[in-house]
Design a protein around this motif. Structure first.
Motif, mmCIF file in Angstrom:
data_model
loop_
_atom_site.group_PDB
_atom_site.id
_atom_site.type_symbol
_atom_site.label_atom_id
_atom_site.label_comp_id
_atom_site.label_asym_id
_atom_site.label_seq_id
_atom_site.Cartn_x
_atom_site.Cartn_y
_atom_site.Cartn_z
ATOM 1 N N GLY A 1 31.434 37.020 28.941
ATOM 2 C CA GLY A 1 32.156 35.967 29.646
ATOM 3 C C GLY A 1 33.604 36.335 29.905
ATOM 4 O O GLY A 1 34.148 36.060 30.975
ATOM 5 N N MET A 2 34.248 36.982 28.931
ATOM 6 C CA MET A 2 35.640 37.395 29.094
ATOM 7 C C MET A 2 35.766 38.500 30.130
ATOM 8 O O MET A 2 36.735 38.540 30.896
ATOM 9 C CB MET A 2 36.203 37.841 27.744
ATOM 10 N N ARG A 3 34.795 39.397 30.188
ATOM 11 C CA ARG A 3 34.802 40.453 31.208
ATOM 12 C C ARG A 3 34.719 39.838 32.605
ATOM 13 O O ARG A 3 35.396 40.277 33.534
ATOM 14 C CB ARG A 3 33.628 41.411 31.001
ATOM 15 N N MET A 4 33.851 38.827 32.740
ATOM 16 C CA MET A 4 33.715 38.180 34.036
ATOM 17 C C MET A 4 35.025 37.507 34.425
ATOM 18 O O MET A 4 35.464 37.590 35.581
ATOM 19 C CB MET A 4 32.573 37.163 33.977
ATOM 20 N N LYS A 5 35.678 36.839 33.471
ATOM 21 C CA LYS A 5 36.948 36.183 33.760
ATOM 22 C C LYS A 5 38.021 37.198 34.139
ATOM 23 O O LYS A 5 38.834 36.952 35.036
ATOM 24 C CB LYS A 5 37.396 35.360 32.556
ATOM 25 N N PHE A 6 38.031 38.341 33.466
ATOM 26 C CA PHE A 6 39.004 39.378 33.800
ATOM 27 C C PHE A 6 38.752 39.916 35.206
ATOM 28 O O PHE A 6 39.697 40.090 36.002
ATOM 29 C CB PHE A 6 38.932 40.514 32.778
ATOM 30 N N ALA A 7 37.488 40.166 35.530
ATOM 31 C CA ALA A 7 37.152 40.633 36.886
ATOM 32 C C ALA A 7 37.567 39.606 37.924
ATOM 33 O O ALA A 7 38.075 39.951 39.003
ATOM 34 C CB ALA A 7 35.648 40.907 36.982
ATOM 35 N N LEU A 8 37.400 38.334 37.608
ATOM 36 C CA LEU A 8 37.778 37.286 38.531
ATOM 37 C C LEU A 8 39.300 37.199 38.672
ATOM 38 O O LEU A 8 39.816 36.991 39.785
ATOM 39 C CB LEU A 8 37.218 35.944 38.050
ATOM 40 N N ALA A 9 40.019 37.380 37.567
ATOM 41 C CA ALA A 9 41.486 37.388 37.628
ATOM 42 C C ALA A 9 41.980 38.496 38.547
ATOM 43 O O ALA A 9 42.901 38.293 39.351
ATOM 44 C CB ALA A 9 42.065 37.560 36.220
ATOM 45 N N LEU A 10 41.386 39.677 38.447
ATOM 46 C CA LEU A 10 41.753 40.788 39.323
ATOM 47 C C LEU A 10 41.431 40.461 40.784
ATOM 48 O O LEU A 10 42.240 40.721 41.688
ATOM 49 C CB LEU A 10 41.010 42.053 38.903
ATOM 50 N N ALA A 11 40.262 39.881 41.004
ATOM 51 C CA ALA A 11 39.820 39.593 42.370
ATOM 52 C C ALA A 11 40.686 38.535 43.044
ATOM 53 O O ALA A 11 40.887 38.562 44.265
ATOM 54 C CB ALA A 11 38.364 39.140 42.357
ATOM 55 N N LEU A 12 41.216 37.604 42.245
ATOM 56 C CA LEU A 12 41.975 36.491 42.804
ATOM 57 C C LEU A 12 43.478 36.761 42.899
ATOM 58 O O LEU A 12 44.218 35.917 43.405
ATOM 59 C CB LEU A 12 41.752 35.237 41.955
ATOM 60 N N SER A 13 43.925 37.918 42.412
ATOM 61 C CA SER A 13 45.366 38.173 42.327
ATOM 62 C C SER A 13 45.921 38.992 43.486
ATOM 63 O O SER A 13 47.040 39.482 43.414
ATOM 64 C CB SER A 13 45.692 38.872 41.000
ATOM 65 N N HIS A 14 45.133 39.150 44.549
ATOM 66 C CA HIS A 14 45.672 39.851 45.727
ATOM 67 C C HIS A 14 45.385 39.069 47.007
ATOM 68 O O HIS A 14 45.217 39.632 48.086
ATOM 69 C CB HIS A 14 45.119 41.292 45.811
ATOM 70 N N LYS A 15 45.367 37.733 46.858
ATOM 71 C CA LYS A 15 45.246 36.834 48.011
ATOM 72 C C LYS A 15 43.963 37.082 48.798
ATOM 73 O O LYS A 15 43.947 37.036 50.035
ATOM 74 C CB LYS A 15 46.451 36.973 48.951
ATOM 75 N N ALA A 16 42.871 37.328 48.091
ATOM 76 C CA ALA A 16 41.592 37.608 48.750
ATOM 77 C C ALA A 16 41.130 36.411 49.569
ATOM 78 O O ALA A 16 41.240 35.261 49.141
ATOM 79 C CB ALA A 16 40.537 37.972 47.709
ATOM 80 N N GLU A 17 40.587 36.691 50.754
ATOM 81 C CA GLU A 17 40.070 35.650 51.629
ATOM 82 C C GLU A 17 38.568 35.465 51.472
ATOM 83 O O GLU A 17 37.997 34.483 51.945
ATOM 84 C CB GLU A 17 40.400 35.991 53.082
ATOM 85 N N LEU A 18 37.931 36.445 50.829
ATOM 86 C CA LEU A 18 36.492 36.365 50.570
ATOM 87 C C LEU A 18 36.221 36.898 49.177
ATOM 88 O O LEU A 18 36.671 37.987 48.823
ATOM 89 C CB LEU A 18 35.706 37.188 51.608
#
Length: 289
Positions: free
Chosen positions: A133-150
């Protein structure tokens, strides 16, 4: 409504599996669920669309740009959360971030720190010590930290406990509330999509079975229950699949009006996404015999 992603005629062959003329689209402003049983082709399709596999036939467009020749521009606008993580276990979260962040022009350190705090992640912690679960949250933090549109997510809730899954769905709702976004959510845990999906795409045996708005899809199918005495050669043809027991039958159909006309004293219920998915799989297996 503009399309964030358009895929047409995608074909890829492996030794024991093929993607067969895959075509679908992702509208802006939608959480699109990509469903299918294990081995149906979900991960293969996602990896192929993202350019993580070799050359294939077909056309792939993100943000109205062909992926051929625009891969860098496109990936700068996409956040990717893959089931396997793809992290170096010996690094800390902060060190792993330092590897990934330079790849994005719009990287926002402030957002990253805020997501770590929101997810209760310690930047000094080693990746090898993180739970799934923590790995998924970390991956999501990375994905959301560069203004992703998708956001493209492959089985993000697989193996997670209900609380973490619920937290993830809340994060996605918050992400979508900002407007101009899209989520492509691959999963076989269809109960998650019952809660948040706007659009559903099903793949089975490497082929697209349907793409429909979730509510319209659920309204077009019905579960019918009744006595097996109601079944005959003609009425059986109206069902995608039928389960029979000593207590009666249960079947799924897209022709409930015809069934109610020919079969009296039966019960009709609204199905779940999982009911519809499994019924289509069973129909394909039955037709293959």
């Amino acid at each position: 409504m503009d399309n964030i992603l358009e895929v047409s005629g995608l074909t890829k062959n492996y030794d024991n599996f093929s993607l067969k003329d895959i075509s679908f689209y992702l509208p802006e402003g939608c959480i699109t669920g990509f469903v299918g049983i294990n081995g149906a082709g979900k991960t293969t399709t996602l990896r192929t669309v993202l350019g993580l596999t070799g050359k294939v036939s077909g056309n792939i467009k993100f943000f109205d740009m062909d992926i051929e020749g625009n891969e860098g521009k496109i990936k700068d606008r996409i956040g990717i959360v893959l089931n396997e993580g793809c992290f170096y276990d010996d690094l800390t979260l902060s060190e792993m971030k330092s590897v990934i962040a330079p790849a994005y022009k719009n990287w926002c350190e402030k957002d990253f720190i805020e997501y770590l705090e929101r997810f209760s992640l310690n930047p000094k912690q080693k990746i090898s010590t993180l739970s799934k679960g923590m790995r998924m949250k970390f991956a999501l933090a990375l994905a959301l930290s560069h203004k992703a549109e998708l956001l493209v997510m492959d089985e993000p809730t697989g193996g997670l406990d209900p609380l973490v899954r619920s937290q993830l769905l809340d994060i996605l709702k918050d992400y979508m509330s900002k407007g101009g976004k899209g989520v492509f959510f691959s999963t076989h845990i269809t109960s998650d999509l019952d809660k948040i999906a706007d659009m559903l795409i099903m793949i089975d045996d490497g082929q697209i079975v349907f793409q429909e708005e979730k509510d319209q899809l659920l309204d077009s199918y019905r579960i019918i229950k009744g006595s097996t005495e109601k079944l005959n050669e003609n009425t059986r043809k109206l069902f995608l699949n039928i389960e029979e027991s000593a207590f009666g039958f249960m079947g799924i159909t897209k022709q409930s009006a015809d069934i109610m006309e020919h079969m009296q004293d039966v019960l009709a219920e609204r199905p779940t996404i999982e009911d519809i998915m499994l019924a289509n799989v069973e129909r394909r297996k039955k037709n293959a015999v």
